[in-house]
Design a protein around this motif. Structure first.
Motif, PDB file in Angstrom:
ATOM      1  N   TYR A 384       0.850  -1.198   0.000  1.00 24.11           N
ATOM      2  CA  TYR A 384       0.000   0.000   0.000  1.00 24.11           C
ATOM      3  C   TYR A 384       0.881   1.240   0.000  1.00 24.11           C
ATOM      4  O   TYR A 384       1.935   1.274   0.659  1.00 24.11           O
ATOM      5  N   LEU A 385       0.430   2.258  -0.713  1.00 28.79           N
ATOM      6  CA  LEU A 385       0.991   3.579  -0.476  1.00 28.79           C
ATOM      7  C   LEU A 385       0.557   4.020   0.918  1.00 28.79           C
ATOM      8  O   LEU A 385      -0.590   3.823   1.309  1.00 28.79           O
ATOM      9  N   ARG A 386       1.489   4.610   1.655  1.00 24.55           N
ATOM     10  CA  ARG A 386       1.131   5.035   3.010  1.00 24.55           C
ATOM     11  C   ARG A 386       1.758   6.388   3.322  1.00 24.55           C
ATOM     12  O   ARG A 386       2.953   6.603   3.083  1.00 24.55           O
ATOM     13  N   LEU A 387       0.945   7.290   3.862  1.00 23.62           N
ATOM     14  CA  LEU A 387       1.453   8.568   4.337  1.00 23.62           C
ATOM     15  C   LEU A 387       1.985   8.416   5.755  1.00 23.62           C
ATOM     16  O   LEU A 387       1.353   7.779   6.608  1.00 23.62           O
ATOM     17  N   VAL A 388       3.140   9.010   6.006  1.00 22.56           N
ATOM     18  CA  VAL A 388       3.703   9.070   7.357  1.00 22.56           C
ATOM     19  C   VAL A 388       4.166  10.502   7.595  1.00 22.56           C
ATOM     20  O   VAL A 388       4.369  11.270   6.646  1.00 22.56           O
ATOM     21  N   PRO A 389       4.335  10.909   8.861  1.00 27.98           N
ATOM     22  CA  PRO A 389       4.849  12.260   9.128  1.00 27.98           C
ATOM     23  C   PRO A 389       6.227  12.442   8.506  1.00 27.98           C
ATOM     24  O   PRO A 389       7.007  11.478   8.390  1.00 27.98           O
ATOM     25  N   ASP A 390       6.560  13.658   8.130  1.00 25.51           N
ATOM     26  CA  ASP A 390       7.843  13.872   7.459  1.00 25.51           C
ATOM     27  C   ASP A 390       9.031  13.742   8.402  1.00 25.51           C
ATOM     28  O   ASP A 390      10.181  13.768   7.959  1.00 25.51           O
ATOM     29  N   ASP A 391       8.771  13.588   9.714  1.00 26.58           N
ATOM     30  CA  ASP A 391       9.858  13.326  10.650  1.00 26.58           C
ATOM     31  C   ASP A 391       9.778  11.899  11.194  1.00 26.58           C
ATOM     32  O   ASP A 391      10.302  11.596  12.279  1.00 26.58           O
ATOM     33  N   ALA A 392       9.133  10.998  10.446  1.00 30.47           N
ATOM     34  CA  ALA A 392       8.927   9.632  10.924  1.00 30.47           C
ATOM     35  C   ALA A 392      10.231   8.856  11.061  1.00 30.47           C
ATOM     36  O   ALA A 392      10.336   7.948  11.891  1.00 30.47           O
ATOM     37  N   LEU A 447      -4.692   0.730  -2.315  1.00 29.89           N
ATOM     38  CA  LEU A 447      -5.189   1.832  -1.491  1.00 29.89           C
ATOM     39  C   LEU A 447      -6.573   2.275  -1.948  1.00 29.89           C
ATOM     40  O   LEU A 447      -7.456   2.547  -1.119  1.00 29.89           O
ATOM     41  N   VAL A 448      -6.784   2.356  -3.236  1.00 31.51           N
ATOM     42  CA  VAL A 448      -8.095   2.753  -3.769  1.00 31.51           C
ATOM     43  C   VAL A 448      -9.178   1.789  -3.291  1.00 31.51           C
ATOM     44  O   VAL A 448     -10.292   2.199  -2.941  1.00 31.51           O
ATOM     45  N   GLU A 449      -8.868   0.508  -3.218  1.00 28.89           N
ATOM     46  CA  GLU A 449      -9.859  -0.514  -2.864  1.00 28.89           C
ATOM     47  C   GLU A 449     -10.042  -0.679  -1.354  1.00 28.89           C
ATOM     48  O   GLU A 449     -10.970  -1.363  -0.928  1.00 28.89           O
ATOM     49  N   MET A 473      -5.076   1.077   8.820  1.00 30.68           N
ATOM     50  CA  MET A 473      -3.911   1.947   8.964  1.00 30.68           C
ATOM     51  C   MET A 473      -3.763   2.892   7.779  1.00 30.68           C
ATOM     52  O   MET A 473      -2.900   3.770   7.792  1.00 30.68           O
ATOM     53  N   PHE A 474      -4.602   2.718   6.742  1.00 28.35           N
ATOM     54  CA  PHE A 474      -4.406   3.453   5.497  1.00 28.35           C
ATOM     55  C   PHE A 474      -5.532   4.452   5.196  1.00 28.35           C
ATOM     56  O   PHE A 474      -5.622   4.950   4.080  1.00 28.35           O
ATOM     57  N   VAL A 475      -6.362   4.764   6.194  1.00 32.55           N
ATOM     58  CA  VAL A 475      -7.481   5.680   5.948  1.00 32.55           C
ATOM     59  C   VAL A 475      -6.970   7.040   5.490  1.00 32.55           C
ATOM     60  O   VAL A 475      -7.361   7.557   4.437  1.00 32.55           O
ATOM     61  N   ALA A 476      -6.088   7.652   6.276  1.00 32.43           N
ATOM     62  CA  ALA A 476      -5.586   8.981   5.915  1.00 32.43           C
ATOM     63  C   ALA A 476      -4.776   8.940   4.627  1.00 32.43           C
ATOM     64  O   ALA A 476      -4.749   9.924   3.868  1.00 32.43           O
ATOM     65  N   SER A 477      -4.137   7.818   4.347  1.00 32.02           N
ATOM     66  CA  SER A 477      -3.334   7.703   3.122  1.00 32.02           C
ATOM     67  C   SER A 477      -4.188   7.845   1.878  1.00 32.02           C
ATOM     68  O   SER A 477      -3.669   8.103   0.778  1.00 32.02           O
ATOM     69  N   LYS A 478      -5.503   7.698   2.010  1.00 37.30           N
ATOM     70  CA  LYS A 478      -6.382   7.865   0.849  1.00 37.30           C
ATOM     71  C   LYS A 478      -6.388   9.302   0.328  1.00 37.30           C
ATOM     72  O   LYS A 478      -6.941   9.580  -0.738  1.00 37.30           O
ATOM     73  N   THR A 502      -7.738  17.552   5.579  1.00 35.25           N
ATOM     74  CA  THR A 502      -6.801  17.402   6.685  1.00 35.25           C
ATOM     75  C   THR A 502      -6.681  15.916   7.010  1.00 35.25           C
ATOM     76  O   THR A 502      -7.656  15.163   6.870  1.00 35.25           O
ATOM     77  N   VAL A 503      -5.492  15.496   7.408  1.00 34.95           N
ATOM     78  CA  VAL A 503      -5.231  14.092   7.765  1.00 34.95           C
ATOM     79  C   VAL A 503      -4.584  14.081   9.158  1.00 34.95           C
ATOM     80  O   VAL A 503      -3.383  13.856   9.300  1.00 34.95           O
ATOM     81  N   PRO A 504      -5.356  14.310  10.199  1.00 35.39           N
ATOM     82  CA  PRO A 504      -4.779  14.459  11.543  1.00 35.39           C
ATOM     83  C   PRO A 504      -4.158  13.184  12.095  1.00 35.39           C
ATOM     84  O   PRO A 504      -3.202  13.243  12.848  1.00 35.39           O
ATOM     85  N   SER A 505      -4.730  12.037  11.753  1.00 36.59           N
ATOM     86  CA  SER A 505      -4.155  10.763  12.191  1.00 36.59           C
ATOM     87  C   SER A 505      -4.380   9.738  11.097  1.00 36.59           C
ATOM     88  O   SER A 505      -5.147   9.966  10.160  1.00 36.59           O
ATOM     89  N   ARG A 506      -3.722   8.601  11.235  1.00 33.21           N
ATOM     90  CA  ARG A 506      -3.829   7.595  10.177  1.00 33.21           C
ATOM     91  C   ARG A 506      -5.238   7.055  10.024  1.00 33.21           C
ATOM     92  O   ARG A 506      -5.580   6.455   9.002  1.00 33.21           O
ATOM     93  N   HIS A 507      -6.095   7.251  11.029  1.00 35.62           N
ATOM     94  CA  HIS A 507      -7.455   6.708  10.995  1.00 35.62           C
ATOM     95  C   HIS A 507      -8.507   7.734  10.563  1.00 35.62           C
ATOM     96  O   HIS A 507      -9.698   7.412  10.552  1.00 35.62           O
ATOM     97  N   TYR A 508      -8.112   8.973  10.245  1.00 37.07           N
ATOM     98  CA  TYR A 508      -9.089  10.009   9.898  1.00 37.07           C
ATOM     99  C   TYR A 508      -8.620  10.828   8.699  1.00 37.07           C
ATOM    100  O   TYR A 508      -7.441  11.185   8.583  1.00 37.07           O
ATOM    101  N   LEU A 509      -9.578  11.134   7.842  1.00 35.96           N
ATOM    102  CA  LEU A 509      -9.380  12.081   6.751  1.00 35.96           C
ATOM    103  C   LEU A 509     -10.683  12.876   6.625  1.00 35.96           C
ATOM    104  O   LEU A 509     -11.763  12.282   6.567  1.00 35.96           O
ATOM    105  N   ALA A 510     -10.591  14.175   6.607  1.00 33.11           N
ATOM    106  CA  ALA A 510     -11.781  15.013   6.418  1.00 33.11           C
ATOM    107  C   ALA A 510     -11.522  15.953   5.252  1.00 33.11           C
ATOM    108  O   ALA A 510     -10.434  16.521   5.128  1.00 33.11           O
ATOM    109  N   PHE A 511     -12.536  16.120   4.382  1.00 30.13           N
ATOM    110  CA  PHE A 511     -12.343  16.992   3.232  1.00 30.13           C
ATOM    111  C   PHE A 511     -13.608  17.799   2.947  1.00 30.13           C
ATOM    112  O   PHE A 511     -14.713  17.455   3.379  1.00 30.13           O
ATOM    113  N   HIS A 512     -13.421  18.880   2.213  1.00 25.90           N
ATOM    114  CA  HIS A 512     -14.520  19.758   1.801  1.00 25.90           C
ATOM    115  C   HIS A 512     -14.286  20.164   0.354  1.00 25.90           C
ATOM    116  O   HIS A 512     -13.321  20.887   0.055  1.00 25.90           O
TER     117      HIS A 512
END
Length: 584
Positions: A384-392, A447-449, A473-478, A502-512
């Motif tokens: 999976y493609l995965r987003l991590v913090p840039d200081d991970a 990731l799409v699926e 673990m890949f919710v925010a990575s979407k 915004t992607v505050p944590s790996r389990h949440y993504l909110a968009f408008h």
């Protein structure tokens, strides 16, 4: 126009005689609070009583002894819950104006650590503007309060959750607030009397509702009503009229302090609302000993972080593995691990469960690390493609992840392998075995699926936030496939202008989506959601606000590292879009 609610008549000619045993009772309890369970049971009630009785002769809290009494009650309430939530040993707690430290035993749930005392402790923290203590109280699970065995009407638990959600700016606050209001219906209560519910317990909830909706006129009317009902309740019979409990309206005072600090005009004056408490005149007068968070693991207090590091050392020592644990990093001959995710898991768990949680988490990571490499086709199925913090990646291991690419400030795109027990980020050697482009192609498709939960939230500004969440673990990575995600959950394409997210944590993504005149409100709402959810969820990712446009991601949040202040600074192109939409 200011409304004046006078306190009910109370004899003050013998005030010293009345106050002396109450004040001495509080002092005696605190002398024994380290060693006596019965005194810990009485401590909050006794110290709060002393604070209220001080207001008999000093109704505005204009003198230091009254302020000291209120701070002592606040310190006591917070200390009891700090000790209750601790895992073991003794907990150093500052109680008193002279730097006194009481070492309370770690207790776990106790009869006195119930929802009623939690509300009292939280109200006191708000009144004294003790944000750190209020933050810690907001992390006490409702399950912990229920474990006290104390009996309350059910409304109290969603009311506790409402205050906790508000502290972290969670959108769930509105749902629990509705549940709390519904639960105060006098026809449905079975523990509190009808009179107590209507005149004492319900008014702070209504006040909080008006405060959250920023309805100043309605708030002040509700505040006047609350104090009028408070006065009626505490003068209904002679015994109540002589009780010091009625000298201050604790719940209404706490919510009025919230409103005052938010800039809402408080146009009600009363001895029931001590003026210098409301106006925070004494705040900062002396060091109250608020516990600082650990600089390496800011999700935990210093004491909690030291305990976690010790558990990590014990885990590796039991397996004969020499490690060095400092800050947020575990260093061993085999490599380096970050403790940030584990710290978040622990923060949300009962400290008594930490040893098992630490062993389970670290054991899963060890099994994943020592597993034999899968065949390339098997790797592609689970990549999976995965987003991590840039200081991970700490500097000493960053050279092993050179393939990772920076998507925007705060975000790195990596590749991860979804294993049965854990998720492992691939390093350069892993990537070389299968091929970078093949992994990115497969990782994007997987990731799409990936399934997620989806909801919409209508905010007070009128904006609609689309909230995606889940255990994955890949919710925010979407966010990397936001176009496909929006099409899947809303049934519509994103507009040409793109979307804020915004992607505050790996389990949440909110968009408008940028498609209506509520865009300005959405900026503020998403920024607040990002900050709140980043502070209160495992796997924190980024508190920043971003703009997705034609597949590119732009960071809109500027963080001043010196002051740790946040500001939103849209580029000119986005500002032009926002102005056009807002005026349409």
């Amino acid at each position: 126009m200011v409304t004046r609610i006078r306190r009910h008549e109370f004899r003050t000619d013998n005030a010293a005689e009345l106050m002396a045993p109450v004040i001495k009772g509080a002092q005696d309890v605190l002398q024994r609070v380290e060693t006596s369970e019965s005194d810990r049971f009485d401590a909050l009630e006794r110290t709060l009583a002393a604070a209220k009785w001080r207001c008999l002769t000093d109704p505005g809290v204009a003198e230091f002894p009254a302020w000291e009494a209120w701070v002592t009650a606040m310190q006591t309430g917070a200390a009891l819950f700090d000790a209750g939530m601790a895992a073991e040993g003794r907990v150093p707690c500052r109680i008193g104006s002279m730097g006194e430290v009481r070492h309370l035993p770690a207790t776990g749930p106790r009869e006195y650590l119930h929802a009623g005392n939690w509300l009292t402790a939280y109200y006191l923290a708000v009144i004294c503007r003790e944000n750190e203590r209020a933050h810690r109280l907001a992390q006490v699970p409702v399950s912990f309060l229920r474990a006290s065995g104390a009996e309350f009407d059910e409304y109290v638990y969603p009311w506790v959750e409402t205050l906790q959600h508000a502290g972290f700016q969670r959108p769930e606050m509105w749902d629990t607030l509705v549940a709390a209001v519904d639960g105060t219906d006098p026809e449905g209560v079975r523990v509190a009397s009808r009179e107590l519910m209507l005149k004492i317990l319900y008014p702070p909830i209504e006040l909080f509702h008006r405060y959250q909706r920023e309805q100043a006129e309605e708030f002040n009317k509700a505040l006047a009503d609350a104090l009028t009902w408070h006065k009626e309740y505490w003068t209904a019979n002679e015994a109540r009229a002589l009780s010091g409990d009625g000298l201050v309206a604790l719940g209404p005072l706490a919510v009025a302090c919230m409103a005052y600090d938010a800039g809402m005009p408080v146009e009600v004056e009363s001895e029931y609302l001590p003026r210098h408490l409301l106006q925070r005149s004494w705040v900062g007068e002396y060091d109250t000993g608020a516990v600082a968070h650990d600089p390496g693991l800011p999700a935990l207090t210093t004491r909690q972080a030291d305990y976690l590091r010790d558990l990590v050392r014990r885990h590796h020592a039991d397996r004969g593995t020499p490690v060095t644990v400092t800050g947020a990093t575990v260093r061993a001959a085999q490599g380096t691990q970050s403790l940030h995710n584990l710290a978040e898991y622990c923060r949300r768990a009962d400290p008594r469960a930490w040893p098992e949680l630490v062993d389970r988490h670290l054991s899963a990571l060890e099994r994943a690390t020592h597993a034999k490499p899968d065949a390339p086709e098997r790797v592609l199925e689970n990549a999976y493609l995965r987003l991590v913090p840039d200081d991970a990646f700490p500097p000493e291991v960053a050279s092993s992840f050179r393939y990772a690419r920076k998507i925007a400030p705060g975000l790195l795109e990596t590749l991860a392998l979804d294993l049965p027990e854990t998720v492992r980020v691939l390093d350069d050697k892993d990537v070389a075995r299968t091929g970078l482009e093949a992994l990115r192609t497969a990782g994007r498709a997987n990731l799409v699926e990936e399934p997620v939960e989806y909801d919409t939230v209508r905010t007070e500004s009128g904006a609609t936030l689309h909230v995606v969440s889940g255990e994955s673990m890949f919710v925010a990575s979407k966010a990397l496939v936001l176009g496909e995600l929006a099409r899947a959950v809303t049934g519509r394409e994103l507009p040409a202008e793109g979307a804020l997210f915004t992607v505050p944590s790996r389990h949440y993504l909110a968009f408008h989506p940028l498609e209506d005149r509520q865009v300005v409100g959405a900026v503020n709402d998403l920024a607040a959601f990002g900050l709140g959810a980043h502070n209160d969820n495992p796997g924190p990712l980024s508190p920043r606000l971003y703009w997705w446009h034609e597949g590119a991601i732009t960071c809109l949040t500027h963080i001043d590292e010196a002051t740790r202040s946040f500001s939103v600074e849209p580029p000119d192109e986005l500002m032009a879009i926002m102005r056009r939409l807002h005026t349409a």
